[in-house]
Scaffold this motif. Sequence first.
Motif, short mmCIF file in Angstrom:
data_model
loop_
_atom_site.label_atom_id
_atom_site.label_comp_id
_atom_site.label_asym_id
_atom_site.label_seq_id
_atom_site.Cartn_x
_atom_site.Cartn_y
_atom_site.Cartn_z
N MET A 1 -0.85 41.20 -27.52
CA MET A 1 -0.88 42.40 -26.68
C MET A 1 -1.90 43.40 -27.21
O MET A 1 -2.72 43.95 -26.46
CB MET A 1 0.52 43.02 -26.63
CG MET A 1 0.63 44.29 -25.80
SD MET A 1 0.33 45.82 -26.75
CE MET A 1 1.77 45.84 -27.83
N GLN A 2 -1.88 43.65 -28.50
CA GLN A 2 -2.79 44.62 -29.08
C GLN A 2 -4.24 44.15 -29.04
O GLN A 2 -5.16 44.96 -28.83
CB GLN A 2 -2.34 44.96 -30.50
CG GLN A 2 -1.02 45.73 -30.52
CD GLN A 2 -0.44 45.94 -31.90
OE1 GLN A 2 -0.74 45.19 -32.84
NE2 GLN A 2 0.41 46.94 -32.05
N ASP A 3 -4.47 42.86 -29.20
CA ASP A 3 -5.83 42.32 -29.07
C ASP A 3 -6.35 42.52 -27.65
O ASP A 3 -7.52 42.88 -27.44
CB ASP A 3 -5.85 40.83 -29.42
CG ASP A 3 -5.71 40.57 -30.90
OD1 ASP A 3 -5.87 41.53 -31.70
OD2 ASP A 3 -5.42 39.41 -31.27
N TRP A 4 -5.48 42.32 -26.68
CA TRP A 4 -5.88 42.51 -25.27
C TRP A 4 -6.18 43.97 -24.99
O TRP A 4 -7.17 44.30 -24.33
CB TRP A 4 -4.77 41.98 -24.37
CG TRP A 4 -5.05 42.17 -22.91
CD1 TRP A 4 -5.98 41.53 -22.16
CD2 TRP A 4 -4.39 43.10 -22.03
NE1 TRP A 4 -5.94 41.97 -20.85
CE2 TRP A 4 -4.97 42.93 -20.76
CE3 TRP A 4 -3.35 44.02 -22.20
CZ2 TRP A 4 -4.56 43.67 -19.65
CZ3 TRP A 4 -2.94 44.75 -21.10
CH2 TRP A 4 -3.54 44.58 -19.84
N LEU A 5 -5.34 44.87 -25.52
CA LEU A 5 -5.59 46.31 -25.32
C LEU A 5 -6.93 46.73 -25.92
O LEU A 5 -7.65 47.55 -25.34
CB LEU A 5 -4.47 47.13 -25.96
CG LEU A 5 -3.13 47.23 -25.23
CD1 LEU A 5 -2.16 48.06 -26.04
CD2 LEU A 5 -3.31 47.81 -23.83
N GLY A 6 -7.26 46.18 -27.08
CA GLY A 6 -8.50 46.56 -27.73
C GLY A 6 -9.73 45.88 -27.17
O GLY A 6 -10.86 46.28 -27.49
N GLY A 7 -9.53 44.86 -26.35
CA GLY A 7 -10.65 44.12 -25.79
C GLY A 7 -10.85 44.37 -24.31
O GLY A 7 -11.45 45.37 -23.90
N GLU A 8 -10.33 43.47 -23.48
CA GLU A 8 -10.52 43.55 -22.03
C GLU A 8 -10.04 44.88 -21.46
O GLU A 8 -10.73 45.52 -20.66
CB GLU A 8 -9.79 42.40 -21.36
CG GLU A 8 -9.91 42.38 -19.85
CD GLU A 8 -9.10 41.27 -19.20
OE1 GLU A 8 -9.21 41.08 -17.97
OE2 GLU A 8 -8.33 40.58 -19.92
N PHE A 9 -8.86 45.32 -21.90
CA PHE A 9 -8.29 46.56 -21.37
C PHE A 9 -9.18 47.75 -21.72
O PHE A 9 -9.49 48.59 -20.86
CB PHE A 9 -6.89 46.76 -21.93
CG PHE A 9 -6.16 47.97 -21.40
CD1 PHE A 9 -5.28 47.86 -20.35
CD2 PHE A 9 -6.37 49.23 -21.95
CE1 PHE A 9 -4.61 48.97 -19.85
CE2 PHE A 9 -5.71 50.35 -21.46
CZ PHE A 9 -4.83 50.21 -20.41
N ALA A 10 -9.62 47.85 -22.98
CA ALA A 10 -10.43 48.99 -23.42
C ALA A 10 -11.76 49.04 -22.66
O ALA A 10 -12.23 50.14 -22.30
CB ALA A 10 -10.68 48.91 -24.92
N ALA A 11 -12.34 47.88 -22.41
CA ALA A 11 -13.61 47.87 -21.68
C ALA A 11 -13.43 48.38 -20.26
O ALA A 11 -14.25 49.18 -19.77
CB ALA A 11 -14.17 46.45 -21.67
#
Length: 333
Positions: free
Chosen positions: A167-177
């Motif tokens: 979840m945190q990897d997704w937030l820092g990657g695709e979601f943040a972009a």
Amino acid sequence: MEPDQAQALVAAHFRETPVHCRRIVAGRNSRLFAVACASGRRYVVKCYCQPTAEGKCRRANEWRALTFLRGQGIDNVPEPLATFPEANASVLGFLDGVAPLAPGTTDIDALVGFLKRLRRAGETPEARELDRAADACFTLDEVVAGLDGRVRRLAALPAGDAVTRDMQDWLGGEFAARRDQAVEAARRVLPDAPLPQARRALSPSDFGFHNALRAPEGRLLFVDFEYFGWDDPAKTMADVLLHPHPAMCLPPELAGRFRRGAGRLYADDPGLPARFDCLFPLYRLKWCTIMLNEFIAADLQRRRFAGDDRPDAAAIRRDQLRKAVALLRQDAA
């Protein structure tokens, strides 16, 4: 609160003889009981989880909202009958209805019609005493700050298991972009000034078919006013169009009908179309974070309180992450 306590509350306050009590599994924040009495009357006892993320009392806010709406002649909402601060519970009139699955054009028109009645109610002197809705935002900065606050809360969780790390990897990657793209695009269009009071409208602030019932005669009834208050119509529209419950997702033709109907209702706000287009991607991101609330222990406990009895917390969180990813990618499909 348990069924016997709900029956005792009705018996003591209304001098009724309860003959049956059943748990209503609906919603994600409160515990509901339907109490049938020997007189033939039926009541709903609602026990609230405390408080909202902003520290507001859910019970008090819903009581105030329903009292106001009923006072304005709006009768397709629960009747407030009694409230008990010490028990953090209220007794409401029973609404006979079922979930409006597979809504059609007349249901879309009913949603817009309800918003129209709220707008008229907002023109009364009594409406001036009402507070802003839960999570209402009247500037772009407020929208961004609210979104970023939700993200920080999730990012700060201990990454003790694989699903939290994913979840945190997704937030820092695709979601943040996607967040950065949406904020940059909105800042190019939206003014810095707060939305004027004349452009705000009363809203349940969690509006849509997930909080509606279809009465036996076919009309829609609306429930859950814990978050009620003044809001930006752009957010109200986004909530209807983005609610992630699979049975409530509107096909394009119905989504378009709702947007056109709401646009006509708020036609005196010339900035609404551009504001909606700018904020809609940000509200999509916000809904993704709402779907990840189960990663937070207190929020998962609130779901349990409301009736989610699935035993495997990791499986619940994995499912919610899957749904959040799907919602973010929905507009790219």
